[in-house]
Design a protein around this motif. Structure first.
Motif, PDB file in Angstrom:
ATOM      1  N   SER A  24       0.824  -1.205   0.000  1.00  0.00           N
ATOM      2  CA  SER A  24       0.000   0.000   0.000  1.00  0.00           C
ATOM      3  C   SER A  24       0.860   1.258   0.000  1.00  0.00           C
ATOM      4  CB  SER A  24      -0.930  -0.015   1.218  1.00  0.00           C
ATOM      5  OG  SER A  24      -1.720   1.146   1.259  1.00  0.00           O
ATOM      6  N   ALA A  25       1.951   1.224   0.764  1.00  0.00           N
ATOM      7  CA  ALA A  25       2.854   2.376   0.807  1.00  0.00           C
ATOM      8  C   ALA A  25       3.491   2.621  -0.555  1.00  0.00           C
ATOM      9  CB  ALA A  25       3.932   2.156   1.868  1.00  0.00           C
ATOM     10  N   ALA A  27       2.201   1.744  -3.432  1.00  0.00           N
ATOM     11  CA  ALA A  27       1.141   2.232  -4.307  1.00  0.00           C
ATOM     12  C   ALA A  27       0.904   3.730  -4.116  1.00  0.00           C
ATOM     13  CB  ALA A  27      -0.142   1.454  -4.065  1.00  0.00           C
ATOM     14  N   SER A  28       1.016   4.199  -2.886  1.00  0.00           N
ATOM     15  CA  SER A  28       0.861   5.627  -2.617  1.00  0.00           C
ATOM     16  C   SER A  28       1.960   6.443  -3.287  1.00  0.00           C
ATOM     17  CB  SER A  28       0.871   5.884  -1.107  1.00  0.00           C
ATOM     18  OG  SER A  28      -0.258   5.305  -0.493  1.00  0.00           O
ATOM     19  N   ARG A  29       3.185   5.908  -3.279  1.00  0.00           N
ATOM     20  CA  ARG A  29       4.275   6.611  -3.938  1.00  0.00           C
ATOM     21  C   ARG A  29       4.060   6.647  -5.451  1.00  0.00           C
ATOM     22  NH1 ARG A  29       4.424   6.445   0.747  1.00  0.00           N
ATOM     23  NH2 ARG A  29       3.190   8.283   0.258  1.00  0.00           N
ATOM     24  N   ALA A  31       1.127   6.625  -6.935  1.00  0.00           N
ATOM     25  CA  ALA A  31       0.047   7.582  -7.178  1.00  0.00           C
ATOM     26  C   ALA A  31       0.564   9.016  -7.150  1.00  0.00           C
ATOM     27  CB  ALA A  31      -1.054   7.388  -6.144  1.00  0.00           C
ATOM     28  N   GLU A  32       1.466   9.310  -6.233  1.00  0.00           N
ATOM     29  CA  GLU A  32       2.029  10.654  -6.150  1.00  0.00           C
ATOM     30  C   GLU A  32       2.799  11.009  -7.430  1.00  0.00           C
ATOM     31  OE1 GLU A  32       4.422  10.592  -2.670  1.00  0.00           O
ATOM     32  OE2 GLU A  32       2.722  10.669  -1.284  1.00  0.00           O
ATOM     33  N   LYS A  35       0.333  11.503 -10.299  1.00  0.00           N
ATOM     34  CA  LYS A  35      -0.386  12.762 -10.134  1.00  0.00           C
ATOM     35  C   LYS A  35       0.472  13.940 -10.585  1.00  0.00           C
ATOM     36  CE  LYS A  35      -2.998  15.454  -6.733  1.00  0.00           C
ATOM     37  NZ  LYS A  35      -3.464  15.521  -5.319  1.00  0.00           N
TER      38      LYS A  35
END
Length: 237
Positions: A24-25, A27-29, A31-32, A35
């Motif tokens: 999950s961590a 995946a957040s990177r 997404a950033e 974006k």
């Protein structure tokens, strides 16, 4: 027992839970980066422990065609060798259609002979959005081994090299794979996030001891100190 570490150590009730949190961590990177309108760049360590976490990451619904995955280090062997980190990464990301994986090994060259080629590729990928490290029972990380004649070069904070070929023959835990390619300290610790996946009470105790041990005896301390608050551990017993 409460951790005595000065950086975040996230504890989980099980190893699968820790792996899913790491996925999950990452995946957040990703997404950033997306974006911000650019490709995401992740570097991963090998070994048997992180493979389930990588599979969980690979199963997520991401734009994999806009993700680059590099290796933190690898043994100087072909991908048909069971010691190949690249083979494990490729296996774990079988479901990630379109992902680009950048291996560190070249089939006809020694590690030192391949440095220039691989450094040219890494120069295009740096800095990474996130890097995942592991830690061995001798407190090594990447291929930074206590006793290696190349340890000082790996940990040189002023080196411009992203990777170097190393001889790990003096480290018992490295055998029989003494020749390796590894990222250097600056390449690892300029990453936006430096994440350590760690399992077992014994490994946690080693990590806690490493923060005050000489870096030559506990090379992971170099990453802890260089990354500072960006160094985060995902741990389960």
């Amino acid at each position: 027992m409460e951790s005595t570490l000065a950086f975040p150590l996230l504890s989980f009730p099980s190893r699968p839970a820790a792996g899913e949190a790491l996925a999950s961590a990452l995946a957040s990177r990703v997404a950033e980066a997306h974006k911000a309108g650019r490709r995401a760049r992740i570097a991963l360590s090998g070994g048997s422990s992180p493979e389930p976490a990588y599979r969980a990451f690979a199963a997520l619904d991401l734009n994999w065609s806009q993700i680059d995955i590099a290796l933190v280090d690898d043994r100087w062997v072909s991908t048909d060798n069971p010691g190949s980190n690249q083979a494990m990464i490729e296996r774990a990301f079988g479901a990630a259609t379109g992902v680009t994986i950048h291996g560190l090994v070249r089939p006809t060259l020694s590690a030192r002979q391949a440095e220039a080629d691989i450094n040219a590729i890494m120069a295009e990928l740096r800095p990474f959005d996130a890097i995942v490290l592991g830690m061995g029972p001798d407190a090594h990380t990447a291929s930074w081994f206590p006793g290696s004649p190349d340890l000082a070069a790996c940990l040189n904070p002023d080196t411009r090299a992203s990777v170097i070929g190393v001889d790990a023959g003096q480290a018992p835990v490295a055998l029989p794979y003494r020749e390796r390619m590894t990222m250097t300290l600056p390449c690892v610790c300029e990453a936006g996030h430096v994440l350590l996946l760690l399992f077992g009470d014994d490994k946690k105790a080693i990590l806690e001891s490493a923060v005050t041990a000489p870096i030559t005896q506990a090379p992971i301390r170099a990453a802890i100190e260089a990354a500072g608050p960006r160094f985060v551990t995902f741990w389960a017993s």
